[in-house]
Scaffold this motif. Sequence first.
Motif, PDB file in Angstrom:
ATOM      1  N   ASN A 140       0.881  -1.108   0.068  1.00 55.64           N
ATOM      2  CA  ASN A 140      -0.094   0.045  -0.088  1.00 55.64           C
ATOM      3  C   ASN A 140       0.882   1.418   0.037  1.00 55.64           C
ATOM      4  O   ASN A 140       0.350   2.328   0.645  1.00 55.64           O
ATOM      5  CB  ASN A 140      -0.972  -0.017   1.110  1.00 55.64           C
ATOM      6  N   LYS A 188     -11.058   1.968   5.449  1.00 54.77           N
ATOM      7  CA  LYS A 188     -10.335   3.575   5.670  1.00 54.77           C
ATOM      8  C   LYS A 188     -11.109   4.228   4.398  1.00 54.77           C
ATOM      9  O   LYS A 188     -11.691   3.606   3.289  1.00 54.77           O
ATOM     10  CB  LYS A 188      -8.888   3.470   5.371  1.00 54.77           C
ATOM     11  N   GLU A 237      -0.873   7.655   3.992  1.00 57.58           N
ATOM     12  CA  GLU A 237      -0.708   6.275   4.258  1.00 57.58           C
ATOM     13  C   GLU A 237      -1.185   5.872   5.477  1.00 57.58           C
ATOM     14  O   GLU A 237      -0.787   6.702   6.558  1.00 57.58           O
ATOM     15  CB  GLU A 237       0.924   6.050   4.046  1.00 57.58           C
ATOM     16  N   GLY A 238      -2.079   4.963   5.543  1.00 61.92           N
ATOM     17  CA  GLY A 238      -2.673   4.352   6.874  1.00 61.92           C
ATOM     18  C   GLY A 238      -4.010   5.273   7.171  1.00 61.92           C
ATOM     19  O   GLY A 238      -4.724   4.447   7.947  1.00 61.92           O
ATOM     20  N   GLN A 239      -4.196   6.396   6.533  1.00 56.21           N
ATOM     21  CA  GLN A 239      -5.581   6.906   6.830  1.00 56.21           C
ATOM     22  C   GLN A 239      -6.710   6.849   5.773  1.00 56.21           C
ATOM     23  O   GLN A 239      -7.743   6.854   6.134  1.00 56.21           O
ATOM     24  CB  GLN A 239      -5.095   8.535   7.252  1.00 56.21           C
ATOM     25  N   TYR A 299      -7.199   5.275   1.232  1.00 55.90           N
ATOM     26  CA  TYR A 299      -6.676   4.583   0.336  1.00 55.90           C
ATOM     27  C   TYR A 299      -6.910   5.574  -0.881  1.00 55.90           C
ATOM     28  O   TYR A 299      -7.926   6.360  -1.030  1.00 55.90           O
ATOM     29  CB  TYR A 299      -7.541   3.282  -0.190  1.00 55.90           C
TER      30      TYR A 299
END
Length: 164
Positions: free
Chosen positions: A39, A70, A99-101, A103
Amino acid sequence: MKRKQLLGLLFMTATIFTACSNKTENKTENNNQLKKETNMGTIALTKTEFLEKVANFETSPKEWKYLGDKPAIVDFYASWCGPCKSIAPILEELAQEYEGQIYIYKIDTEKEPELASAFGIMSIPTLLFIPMEGAPQMAKGAMPKSAFKEAIETVLLKSLENKK
């Protein structure tokens, strides 16, 4: 004799060129697969992946139900589109910044015409901003990075804050 040597040299050059080309293609495929798995950056989707990760409009065509964990942005683009090319690096930067929050998905309308048709995509780029709850919002045309950031903060991430 020289003719045989020349043919041998040409054959050897062609073999080396082919081997190098295949190595480059395999390396590109491996990098794309790694990018998908980790990702890092934007994520290219096929119709099948869209149905699994974003929304399955085939099983429930009248009701929007986001399947992700997300918020997301879906970029409907084509490789020949100038404005699409201009926002591609912006979307890559945003994918890393957030990133991580969220897509950031990309759908090539040339390769996935059924998806483009299902969403009524008439011009590209068209972007779908998908919050965790509620209906997605659509934007058409290229936007500056600041506009993307504002939409991410107010449409996508704000919905998460309200949920907490």
